[in-house]
Design a protein around this motif. Structure first.
Motif, PDB file in Angstrom:
ATOM      1  N   HIS A  18     155.059   2.958  38.870  1.00 44.07           N
ATOM      2  CA  HIS A  18     153.702   3.180  39.350  1.00 44.07           C
ATOM      3  C   HIS A  18     152.928   1.870  39.432  1.00 44.07           C
ATOM      4  CE1 HIS A  18     150.590   2.909  36.178  1.00 44.07           C
ATOM      5  NE2 HIS A  18     149.815   2.970  37.229  1.00 44.07           N
ATOM      6  N   THR A  19     153.187   1.003  38.475  1.00 42.00           N
ATOM      7  CA  THR A  19     152.517  -0.301  38.525  1.00 42.00           C
ATOM      8  C   THR A  19     152.846  -1.001  39.835  1.00 42.00           C
ATOM      9  OG1 THR A  19     153.591  -0.406  36.411  1.00 42.00           O
ATOM     10  CG2 THR A  19     151.786  -1.921  36.800  1.00 42.00           C
ATOM     11  N   LYS A  20     154.099  -0.820  40.241  1.00 47.34           N
ATOM     12  CA  LYS A  20     154.509  -1.438  41.479  1.00 47.34           C
ATOM     13  C   LYS A  20     153.708  -0.848  42.641  1.00 47.34           C
ATOM     14  CE  LYS A  20     158.811  -2.993  43.549  1.00 47.34           C
ATOM     15  NZ  LYS A  20     160.258  -2.819  43.534  1.00 47.34           N
ATOM     16  N   LEU A  21     153.552   0.451  42.578  1.00 45.54           N
ATOM     17  CA  LEU A  21     152.793   1.127  43.629  1.00 45.54           C
ATOM     18  C   LEU A  21     151.381   0.563  43.729  1.00 45.54           C
ATOM     19  CD1 LEU A  21     153.422   4.962  43.610  1.00 45.54           C
ATOM     20  CD2 LEU A  21     152.968   3.512  45.604  1.00 45.54           C
ATOM     21  N   ILE A  22     150.793   0.425  42.562  1.00 44.40           N
ATOM     22  CA  ILE A  22     149.420  -0.063  42.517  1.00 44.40           C
ATOM     23  C   ILE A  22     149.329  -1.483  43.032  1.00 44.40           C
ATOM     24  CG2 ILE A  22     147.606  -0.780  40.905  1.00 44.40           C
ATOM     25  CD1 ILE A  22     147.601   2.129  41.389  1.00 44.40           C
ATOM     26  N   THR A  23     150.325  -2.282  42.694  1.00 45.24           N
ATOM     27  CA  THR A  23     150.230  -3.702  43.032  1.00 45.24           C
ATOM     28  C   THR A  23     150.575  -3.974  44.489  1.00 45.24           C
ATOM     29  OG1 THR A  23     152.404  -3.912  42.097  1.00 45.24           O
ATOM     30  CG2 THR A  23     150.561  -4.637  40.746  1.00 45.24           C
TER      31      THR A  23
ATOM     32  N   PRO B 264     148.914  -3.349  47.205  1.00 44.42           N
ATOM     33  CA  PRO B 264     147.833  -4.018  47.929  1.00 44.42           C
ATOM     34  C   PRO B 264     147.256  -5.190  47.150  1.00 44.42           C
ATOM     35  CG  PRO B 264     147.031  -2.026  46.919  1.00 44.42           C
ATOM     36  CD  PRO B 264     148.448  -2.197  46.466  1.00 44.42           C
TER      37      PRO B 264
END
Lengths: 333, 569, 365
Positions: free
Chosen positions: C9-14, C16
C-alpha cells in the motif's frame, strides 16, 4: 471462508462507547444492512470498515487478509456518502473521470469505462450536466456509479436514500439492489429505515447502543426478533406481561373473537389504507393493545367505548424474560 | 519513497506534509503576532533606559495633562463619529434594502468609494472645501475646520462604508413573515419599525457601532491632516515614537489603543454567533412595496452619494490646480513628485509592488491555513489555537502592529531567564519583507474568515471521497476545493491589495528610505506643506484601487458566468 | 502477510510522489521567495554601501547628490531623510547600535547634542582648511563636525490676505505678538522641526531666558497651529490658509517664486540660524566610503549647489552669491548664536516648551 469479516471491533469516543465488540461476516455477493436508531454506532462501523476512522481494537479481514491498518485508498472499495459528496464543479461524466484519470489508464479505456457505468445506472442522457442540474435521484445514481468506477471489491452505502422523497426512494431501492445483483458485489448499507432494510437486504444486522442485537434474514428478524429491542424496533408489537414472562405479539396476529377470549374496550380506531389500527384497553389491567384488521375483511367495527373480545394465537406469541424489556418504552396512547 | 517509509500511513489520517504545514502556520502566527505583542507589553512596563518600572509609564501617562487630554479628545471624536456615521449608514442601507428607490446599483457601489482612499484624502478634500481658504469658507460657511470638526467629518466618511456594509447585510437578513404578522395585528409603519425592524438588526447595529468606534479611535491619517493642534492618541503615538523615539510611552499609548479594539473584537465574536442563529431556513425575504415617503429616502441617498463624489472630485481638483487659491490654472505639475521629493513617483510604484506581493502571498497563505484548519483531522488543539491566532488581528490596530514590529524585529537578542538568545528574525528589520508581513498580519482575519466560511460550505466528505478513490488530497484541493472557493479567493486578494495600498498606520513605522510607500509619501508631503502633491499621490492611490476593482468585477462576472452552472444560489 | 500488504500500500501511495514533491517544492518556494525578497534589500550592498542620515530638504537631495554619484558610481548611498527633530531622535535612539555611517546636513545644535553623548568620531575631511573657523568644530582636532551652509528664520507673509484682513506686514519679532495677528500666525513645533528650534533658541538668546519665555507666551496667543515641519508654515502662508508663517528664508522664497502672493521678511532683530553640518558616526567599523562622502560634501561642486538655495555657505573657496530675496549681506542678518548653549539646553528648552504649549487644545464641541 467469509469474504469480509468484521472481528471484535471496539471504538470509544472519550467515555462514550460507540462500538462494543462488534463481529459479523459477509459472503461474497451478499447485501447486508446495518440497521438501528441514530447513535447506535452503525455509521461509525461503516467508517471503520472504510478506513476513515480508526478502531480501538478488533480487525477487519477482506478475503482472509487483514486490512485493519490499511489506508482507505488501498482497501479497494467504493462508497456512497449520505450527502453523495459529488464534486459540484464537475459534470456527471467528469465526476466519474476524476477517479479513473488518476490511475494510469488510457483515454480510450477511461471513456469506455465511463460510458459503461453511465449505462449501468441509466444516466447517459444527462452525463454533461452538473450535479446541481440533476434531480436528487440522478445525483444518487452518479454517486453510485462513481463508487463503482474503480471496480471495487466491496461497496459501502451510508444512508444513500435518506435525502430522497418516498416515491423516488422506493424506485431507487430496487435499482440499487438490481445493480448490486448484476455485479454480484458485496455490499454493506447503513440505514435507520427498517422498511428499507427489510426490502433490500439479504441479511440485517440490527444494532443498538454499540452492540449487535441480532443478525439474520429480514424474515427471521421480523418473525423471530431475538430480543424485545429488535421486536420493538422492527414493525409494531405488543408486549403483554404475565408472571415475569413477557409475551410479544404483532398487531396483525391478534384476532377479534365474536365472543369469548379476552375482554377489552375499544378506545380508538384509525383507517390506514390496507388495514384498520385499533387501540384497545384490556379489561383485566387497562393495558393498551394495538390490533390490525385488514380492511379487505369488511367486518363491522365496533364504536369507540364498545366492548369486544380478542384472542392471542399461541403459535404467534414470542416469549422473553421480563427484565429484558425494562428498557423498552411501553406503548401508550 | 524512502521518505514516506519511516512511518506507515494508517487510516485516513492527514499526511505528514499536512501535519508539518499546520505546525508551520502555528509557528508563523505565533512569531508574527504574539512575540511582537509580547515585546510591546514588556516595553510598556520598562522606562526609556530599559529598567522595569511596573505601571510607572501608565501613571506618567495619566498624570500628564496633555497626554491625558489626547485620550479624552479621542473618546470625544470616536463617540461623535460613531453616532453620526452609524445613523447615516443606517438610513442609507435601510433605503437600499427596504425602500423601493431608483439607482440602487449606483448607490451600492458609490458608498464603497471611500474604502479605496487613504484617510488623508478626506482630510485634504476638507481643507479645500472648509479650510480657511476653502470653497465653502470663502462663500461664507466657516465651520472652524482644524480640530475636532475636521477630524469627525473625515472619520465619518472613512467609517460610513464599513457601517453601511454591516447594516446592509443585517437589514437584508430579515424575515418578512414577521412584518406580515405585525400587519395582521394592525401595527402601523412606525410601530413595525420599532417593534420588528430595530430588534431584527440589533446585532448588526451593535457590531457597526463598535467597528466605527474602533476605526475612528485608532485612525491616524485624518487627524494628521486636519487635526491642527487637536491631539488624539494616534497622533500622540506618532509623536512619541517618531518625534521623540520614546518607545516606552509609545507602547503605553499602543496598549490604550488596544482597549476598544479588544472590546469590539469580543462584541463582534458574540454578535456574529447570535446573528447567524437569528434566521431560520423558512425565512421569507423582505418584499418591497412603494410607499409615500420613498422620495425622502431617495433624496437622502442622493445627498450622501453626492458628498462622497464631491470629496473625490475635490481631491482630484486639488491635485490639478496650480496654486490654490491664487492661480486656478489646471496643471499636471503636482504629479511630478520630483519637485517636492527626491523619491519622485517611486513610492507609488513601491506601493503597487508591495501591495501585489502582500495580496498574492497573503491570499495563498491564508487560504491554505484556513483549509488546513477546517479540513484536517489530526492536531485538533493545534488547529484550534491556529484559528484563535488567525482572528486576533481583528483586534489589532495598525499602529499597534507597527510599534510591536519595530520593538520585536529591531532587537538583536532577547534575555530569556538570564540567557541571551539572539533574535534570528532581526534580519527582517528594515526590509520589504517586514512591510509585507505587517500588511498580511494587519489584514489577516477578514480574508481568513471569508475563506473559512467558503470552506465550511464545501462538503467535508470530499477528502474522504478522494481517499477512497486513491486520489491524493492535494489533487482534490486544486481540482475541487480551490475552484469552489474561487470567488472567496479573489475577494481576499482584492481586500488585501486595496487595504495595503491605502494603509498608513502600520507601515508609517516600518517603511525605509529605500522603500517609501505612497501612503507614507502622502503624509510626508502633507507634513511639508505640499498639499497639492499629497492630493495627487492620494488620487493615484484611489484611482489605482478603483481601476483594479473594475478589473476584478469584470473577471468576477466572467467567472460567475462559468460557475453559475454548478453553483446554486 | 500483513506487513507485505502494508508495504504494497505504501507503494500505491507513493506513486504520485513526484506530484507530492512538486507540492512541497512549491510551498517551500513561496516561503523562500518570501525570505529572499526580504534578504535582497538587506544584502544588496557588498561593502560599497553607506547609510547617510540627513535633514536636507527632500527636493535638494537629488541635485546635490548627482555629483557624488558621478564621482563614485560604485558607492550606493542609502539616504534616510526626515525633519531635524526626527533624525536627531532617531540617531539618539540608535546610539547603541548605530545604523548610520554619516550625518549630512543636520542642524549643528543636534550634532553637538550627539557629540556630548560621545557619538561622533573626529575626522578632518579633505579641504577642511577652506571652511570658515566659526562654521566648524573649534574644540577638537580632528574636528567632530563641519558646517556646509546656514539657514535662518524668515516670515512668509501673504500680501493678499494681509490686505483683505487690513493688517500690516510684520517686520520684527516684536510685531508678531501684536493682538491684531491673533490666530493668523503659524510656526513649526520646535520638538520636531529644526527651524522651530532655532527660532525659539534665537528668541531666548536675544531676550534672555525669562523675557524670552514671556515673549513666547504672548506669541502663543497669536499662533493658530504649530506644524510638524519647518516648511509647512511657508506653504500655508502661500496658500493663504494662514497669512503669516514663521519658516526659513529658502522655503519662503521658493513659495514666492512659484507664484504665491507672498513677501519674505527677515526680522529686524536678526534671524535665528543654524548650520547644516556633517559628522562621522563613531562605530566599530568605520567605512572608508563614509570618509570619501564627507570629503566630497565640503568640496566646491556641492558647495555651489548649496549656494543655489542658501545665502550663506561655509566654504571660503567658493565665492558665495546671494540668491534673490535674501538680505544683500546675509551674515549681518544672523544673530549671535551660541551653539554650545543651544545644544546643552536643547532638552530643557523642549521640555519647557512642551509643558507650556503642547496641551493647548480642548475639544470644541
Amino acid at each position: 471462508m467469509a469474504y469480509l469479516k468484521i472481528q471484535n471491533i471496539t471504538k470509544k469516543f472519550g467515555g462514550f462507547t460507540a462500538l462494543n465488540n462488534v463481529s459479523f461476516e459477509l459472503e461474497k455477493g451478499e447485501f447486508l444492512c446495518l440497521l438501528g436508531p441514530s447513535g447506535c454506532g452503525k455509521t461509525t462501523l461503516l467508517r471503520i470498515i472504510a478506513g476513515l476512522e480508526e478502531p480501538d481494537s478488533g480487525n477487519i479481514f477482506l478475503n482472509g487478509k487483514d486490512i485493519t491498518n490499511l489506508h482507505p485508498s488501498s482497501r479497494n472499495f467504493g462508497i456512497v456518502f449520505q450527502s453523495y459528496a459529488l464534486f459540484p464543479n464537475m459534470t456527471a461524466y467528469e465526476n466519474l473521470a476524476f477517479a479513473l484519470k488518476n490511475k494510469k489508464n488510457s483515454k480510450g479505456d477511461i471513456k469506455k469505462r465511463i460510458e459503461n457505468l453511465l449505462n449501468l445506472v441509466n444516466l447517459t442522457p444527462v452525463k454533461h450536466k452538473y450535479p446541481s442540474q440533476l434531480s436528487g435521484g440522478e445525483q444518487q445514481r452518479v454517486a453510485l456509479a462513481r463508487a463503482l468506477a474503480l471496480n471495487p471489491d466491496f461497496l459501502l452505502l451510508d444512508e444513500p436514500l435518506s435525502a430522497l422523497d418516498a416515491k423516488v426512494r422506493n424506485r431507487l431501492r430496487i435499482e440499487i439492489r438490481e445493480t448490486q445483483e448484476k455485479l454480484n458485489i458485496t455490499t454493506i448499507m447503513v440505514t435507520h429505515d427498517q422498511e428499507e432494510a427489510l426490502t433490500i437486504a439479504d441479511r440485517i444486522v440490527v444494532m443498538n447502543e454499540g452492540r449487535i442485537m441480532q443478525i439474520d434474514t429480514p424474515q427471521a428478524v421480523y418473525e423471530f426478533p431475538a430480543n424485545p429491542f429488535v421486536a420493538d424496533f422492527i414493525g409494531e408489537i405488543n408486549f403483554i406481561e404475565k408472571n415475569s414472562i413477557i409475551n410479544a405479539i404483532r398487531p396483525e396476529n391478534i384476532h377479534i373473537g365474536q365472543n369469548g377470549g379476552i375482554e377489552a374496550t375499544l378506545r380508538h380506531k384509525e383507517f390506514r389504507g390496507a388495514f384498520y389500527r385499533l387501540t384497545l384497553s384490556l379489561k383485566e389491567n387497562n393495558q393498551l393493545i394495538k390490533v390490525d384488521i385488514p380492511s379487505s375483511r369488511k367486518i363491522i367495527l365496533p364504536e369507540n367505548g364498545e366492548k369486544l373480545f380478542i384472542e392471542f394465537p399461541i403459535e404467534k406469541l414470542i416469549n422473553y424474560k421480563s427484565e429484558e424489556t425494562s428498557n423498552i418504552k411501553k406503548f401508550s396512547l | 519513497m524512502k521518505f514516506f517509509n519511516f512511518k506507515r500511513k494508517k487510516f485516513a489520517k492527514d499526511s505528514p506534509i499536512q501535519k508539518t504545514l499546520i505546525i508551520i502556520f502555528l509557528l508563523f502566527l505565533f512569531i508574527s503576532i504574539l512575540l511582537p505583542l509580547n515585546s510591546l507589553f514588556i516595553k510598556a512596563f520598562h522606562d526609556k533606559e530599559g529598567y522595569f518600572v511596573g505601571l510607572g509609564n501608565f501613571k506618567h501617562y495619566f498624570s500628564n495633562p496633555s497626554l491625558f487630554q489626547s485620550l479624552k479628545n479621542t473618546i470625544f471624536i470616536s463617540t461623535a463619529t460613531t453616532l453620526i456615521a452609524v445613523f447615516l449608514a443606517f438610513i442609507y442601507s435601510y433605503s437600499l434594502s427596504r425602500i423601493n428607490i431608483r439607482w440602487k446599483t449606483f448607490f451600492k457601489y458609490i458608498a464603497l468609494v471611500p474604502l479605496f482612499a487613504p484617510t488623508m484624502l478626506h482630510g485634504i478634500s476638507l481643507v479645500y472645501l472648509f479650510g480657511n481658504k476653502g470653497i465653502f469658507t470663502t462663500l461664507g460657511l466657516n465651520i472652524d475646520l482644524y480640530g475636532a470638526v475636521g477630524i469627525i467629518i473625515s472619520e465619518i466618511i472613512y467609517t460610513f462604508p464599513q457601517a453601511y456594509l454591516i447594516l446592509l447585510v443585517a437589514l437584508e437578513m430579515t424575515d418578512y413573515r414577521l412584518y406580515e404578522a405585525a400587519q395582521t395585528l394592525g401595527a402601523g409603519r412606525i410601530k413595525q419599525f420599532f417593534r420588528v425592524t430595530l430588534p431584527s438588526v440589533k446585532y448588526g447595529l451593535i457590531s457597526a457601532v463598535f467597528v466605527c468606534f474602533t476605526l475612528s479611535f485608532t485612525d491616524f491619517g485624518a487627524p494628521k491632516v486636519v487635526g491642527g493642534d487637536f491631539n488624539v492618541l494616534a497622533t500622540d503615538i506618532y509623536k512619541q515614537i517618531v518625534g521623540q523615539q520614546n518607545f516606552s510611552m509609545g507602547a503605553v499609548v499602543g496598549i490604550i489603543l488596544l482597549v476598544p479594539a479588544i472590546a469590539s473584537f469580543i462584541v463582534d465574536r458574540i454578535t456574529t454567533k447570535k446573528q447567524s442563529t437569528f434566521l431560520s431556513s423558512k425565512s421569507v425575504p423582505y418584499q418591497l412595496k412603494t410607499k409615500p415617503a420613498d422620495s425622502f429616502f431617495f433624496i437622502f441617498c442622493i445627498i450622501i452619494s453626492l458628498a462622497i463624489i464631491i470629496f473625490l472630485l475635490v481631491a482630484i481638483f486639488a491635485s490639478l490646480v496650480k496654486i490654490w487659491p491664487y492661480n486656478l490654472h489646471l496643471t499636471f505639475s503636482h504629479y511630478n513628485f520630483k519637485t517636492v521629493s527626491s523619491s519622485g513617483i517611486k513610492p507609488y510604484i513601491n506601493s503597487i509592488i508591495i501591495s501585489s506581493i502582500s495580496a498574492a502571498i497573503g491570499t495563498i497563505l491564508i487560504f491554505i491555513s484556513a483549509y488546513l484548519i477546517e479540513k484536517s483531522k489530526t492536531f485538533k488543539v493545534a488547529r484550534q489555537i491556529t484559528y484563535l491566532f488567525s482572528i486576533i488581528p481583528l483586534a489589532l490596530p495598525g499602529l499597534v502592529i507597527g510599534i510591536s514590529y519595530i520593538l520585536f524585529f529591531n532587537k538583536t537578542s532577547f534575555n530569556i531567564f538570564g540567557i541571551n538568545v539572539p533574535n534570528i528574525f532581526n534580519f527582517l528589520y528594515g526590509t520589504a519583507a517586514i512591510i509585507i508581513l505587517a500588511n498580511i498580519i494587519h489584514f489577516y482575519s477578514v480574508p481568513f474568515l471569508t475563506s473559512n466560511t467558503a470552506l465550511k460550505k464545501i462538503d467535508c466528505e470530499f477528502e474522504n471521497v478522494s481517499y477512497t478513490m486513491s486520489v491524493p488530497v492535494y489533487k482534490t484541493f486544486f481540482k475541487v476545493t480551490m475552484p469552489l472557493s474561487i470567488t472567496a479567493i479573489m475577494e481576499n486578494f482584492m481586500y488585501l491589495f486595496v487595504n495595503s495600498m491605502t494603509t498608513v498606520s502600520a507601515v508609517i513605522f516600518l517603511y525605509t528610505s529605500k522603500l517609501k510607500l505612497a501612503s507614507v509619501a502622502v503624509i510626508h508631503m502633507e507634513e511639508g506643506g505640499s498639499i497639492a502633491s499629497a492630493a495627487a499621490m492620494a488620487v493615484l492611490i484611489v484611482l489605482t484601487n478603483i481601476i483594479i476593482r473594475i478589473f476584478y468585477e469584470i473577471i468576477l462576472r466572467k467567472i460567475r458566468r462559468k460557475t453559475d452552472a454548478w453553483q446554486k444560489r | 502477510m500483513n506487513k507485505i500488504k502494508s508495504l504494497m500500500h505504501t507503494k500505491l501511495i507513493t506513486l504520485p510522489i513526484i506530484k507530492l514533491i512538486a507540492l512541497i517544492t512549491s510551498v517551500v518556494l513561496i516561503f523562500t521567495a518570501f525570505i529572499v525578497s526580504s534578504c535582497t534589500t538587506n544584502t544588496t550592498g557588498k561593502t560599497k554601501e553607506i547609510n547617510v542620515y540627513t535633514a536636507i530638504e527632500e527636493e535638494h537631495l537629488e541635485p546635490y547628490l548627482s555629483s557624488f554619484k558621478a564621482q563614485y558610481p560604485d558607492i550606493t548611498v542609502n539616504i534616510t531623510r526626515d525633519s531635524t527633530g526626527i533624525i536627531t531622535a532617531k540617531l539618539l535612539a540608535e546610539k547603541d547600535n548605530p545604523q548610520a555611517d554619516v550625518i549630512w546636513g543636520l542642524a549643528a545644535t543636534s550634532l553637538l547634542v550627539m557629540d556630548q553623548q560621545g557619538m561622533l568620531e573626529g575626522y578632518n575631511p579633505k579641504g577642511i582648511e577652506n571652511i570658515y573657523p566659526e562654521f566648524k568644530d573649534s574644540k577638537n582636532n580632528p574636528v567632530h563636525w563641519v558646517g556646509i551652509d546656514a539657514w535662518m528664520t524668515a516670515f512668509t507673509v501673504n500680501t493678499v490676505e494681509t490686505q483683505a484682513k487690513g493688517i500690516d506686514i510684520p517686520k520684527s519679532y516684536n510685531d508678531l505678538i501684536k493682538p491684531e495677528y491673533k490666530g493668523f500666525v503659524v510656526m513649526p513645533n520646535p520638538a520636531s522641526s529644526g527651524t522651530g528650534f532655532l527660532t525659539v533658541s534665537a528668541i531666548l538668546q536675544l531676550k534672555g531666558e525669562q523675557a524670552g519665555w514671556e515673549y513666547l507666551d504672548k506669541l502663543h496667543e497669536n499662533i493658530a497651529i504649530y506644524t510638524h515641519s519647518g516648511s509647512k508654515p511657508a506653504k500655508m502662508a502661500g496658500a493663504g490658509e494662514y497669512p503669516i508663517g514663521i519658516s526659513f528664508g529658502y522655503k519662503g522664497l521658493l513659495v514666492k517664486s512659484e507664484g504665491a502672493p507672498v513677501e519674505v521678511i527677515f526680522p529686524l532683530e536678526g534671524s535665528g540660524w543654524d548650520l547644516e553640518a556633517n559628522a562621522l558616526i563613531k562605530k566599530d567599523k568605520i567605512k572608508k566610503e563614509a570618509k570619501l562622502f564627507l570629503d566630497w560634501a565640503i568640496s566646491d561642486t556641492p558647495m555651489k549647489e548649496y549656494n543655489k538655495n542658501y545665502a550663506i555657505i561655509c566654504s571660503k573657496s567658493v565665492k558665495a552669491t546671494v540668491p534673490e530675496g535674501f538680505p544683500s549681506e546675509p551674515i549681518k542678518q544672523l544673530i549671535k548664536n551660541d551653539f554650545n548653549w543651544a545644544a546643552a539646553n536643547r532638552e530643557n528648552i523642549l521640555k519647557e516648551w512642551s509643558s507650556r504649549y503642547d496641551s493647548k487644545s480642548e475639544p470644541k464641541s
